[in-house]
Design an enzyme around this catalytic site. Sequence first.
Site, PDB file in Angstrom:
ATOM      1  N   VAL A  66     -25.106   5.846  34.664  1.00  0.00           N
ATOM      2  CA  VAL A  66     -24.513   4.403  34.502  1.00  0.00           C
ATOM      3  C   VAL A  66     -23.991   4.293  35.623  1.00  0.00           C
ATOM      4  O   VAL A  66     -23.765   2.974  35.520  1.00  0.00           O
ATOM      5  CB  VAL A  66     -24.149   4.329  33.241  1.00  0.00           C
ATOM      6  N   ASN A  92     -22.594   5.577  24.867  1.00  0.00           N
ATOM      7  CA  ASN A  92     -21.920   6.895  24.750  1.00  0.00           C
ATOM      8  C   ASN A  92     -22.047   7.112  26.332  1.00  0.00           C
ATOM      9  O   ASN A  92     -20.680   8.004  26.431  1.00  0.00           O
ATOM     10  CB  ASN A  92     -23.227   7.274  24.326  1.00  0.00           C
ATOM     11  N   SER A 149     -12.159   5.766  22.754  1.00  0.00           N
ATOM     12  CA  SER A 149     -11.322   7.556  22.199  1.00  0.00           C
ATOM     13  C   SER A 149     -10.248   7.248  22.047  1.00  0.00           C
ATOM     14  O   SER A 149      -9.263   6.018  22.142  1.00  0.00           O
ATOM     15  CB  SER A 149     -11.340   8.264  24.380  1.00  0.00           C
ATOM     16  N   TYR A 162      -8.057   8.651  32.558  1.00  0.00           N
ATOM     17  CA  TYR A 162      -9.069   8.751  31.033  1.00  0.00           C
ATOM     18  C   TYR A 162      -8.765   8.003  30.757  1.00  0.00           C
ATOM     19  O   TYR A 162      -9.585   7.144  29.829  1.00  0.00           O
ATOM     20  CB  TYR A 162      -9.244  10.534  30.604  1.00  0.00           C
TER      21      TYR A 162
END
Length: 255
Positions: A66, A92, A149, A162
Amino acid sequence: MIEKSLENRTAFITGASSGLGLRFAHVLAQSGARVALAARRTDRLETEVAAIRAAGGQAVAVTLDVADAETIGAAMDAAQEALGPLSILVNNAGVGGEGAALSMPLDRLDQTFDVNVRGVYIAAREAAGRMIDSGVAAQGDARIVNIASIAGSVQLPGLTAYCASKAAVVSMTKGMAREWARRLIAVNAIAPGYIETEINADWFATDQGRAQINGFPRRRLMGEDALDQALMLLAGPAARHITGSIITVDDGQSL
């Protein structure tokens, strides 16, 4: 017995060679969907495709990184040619992005955003366009499920990049849901907490990892099956009137 609620639907799952992506592929296949498993490690994909077919499902393996945005549309075209019009995207694929802000190399920062943000954005856009063109969206069957998340709303130590990337996933999920609302494309996200997978198993076996688990309210990790019901809710018929939602599944870890 699992209800075949996704019969005649085609699902495209990124990052499907291991962990949650692989779990998602099997869950969707067991529910009747035709599944395209997309990832870089095609050797593992072929093994899992064979397992799904042996169980009576329909599946194909699609090579996809990706981070290489130019290949995403072509991968979806290949999946549609083999399985039929795309109706479900499970966005995902992701990377960890570990590192303190002062010391994280810029190439790792770029990789985190290339995969976790740019890849998710482009995959959603490519999927939405195909769902509209095929008529799947007009039928009310189009589903995009982004995997965010709890890091999108909770600041985790040493994971600033992140956390920022997952906050972006949360924001784009809501933005796309609003933008495509009248197209009848349901765009939602699952925000998981810590789940034990092959990627983090070694860390949680250490003293520091066990100490982290003991700091959770329930002092445990979730298993890979923890997201099954949330996935089925957002990928299936029940999401006909759900869009722009972020469903947190973290066993209370963010409390």
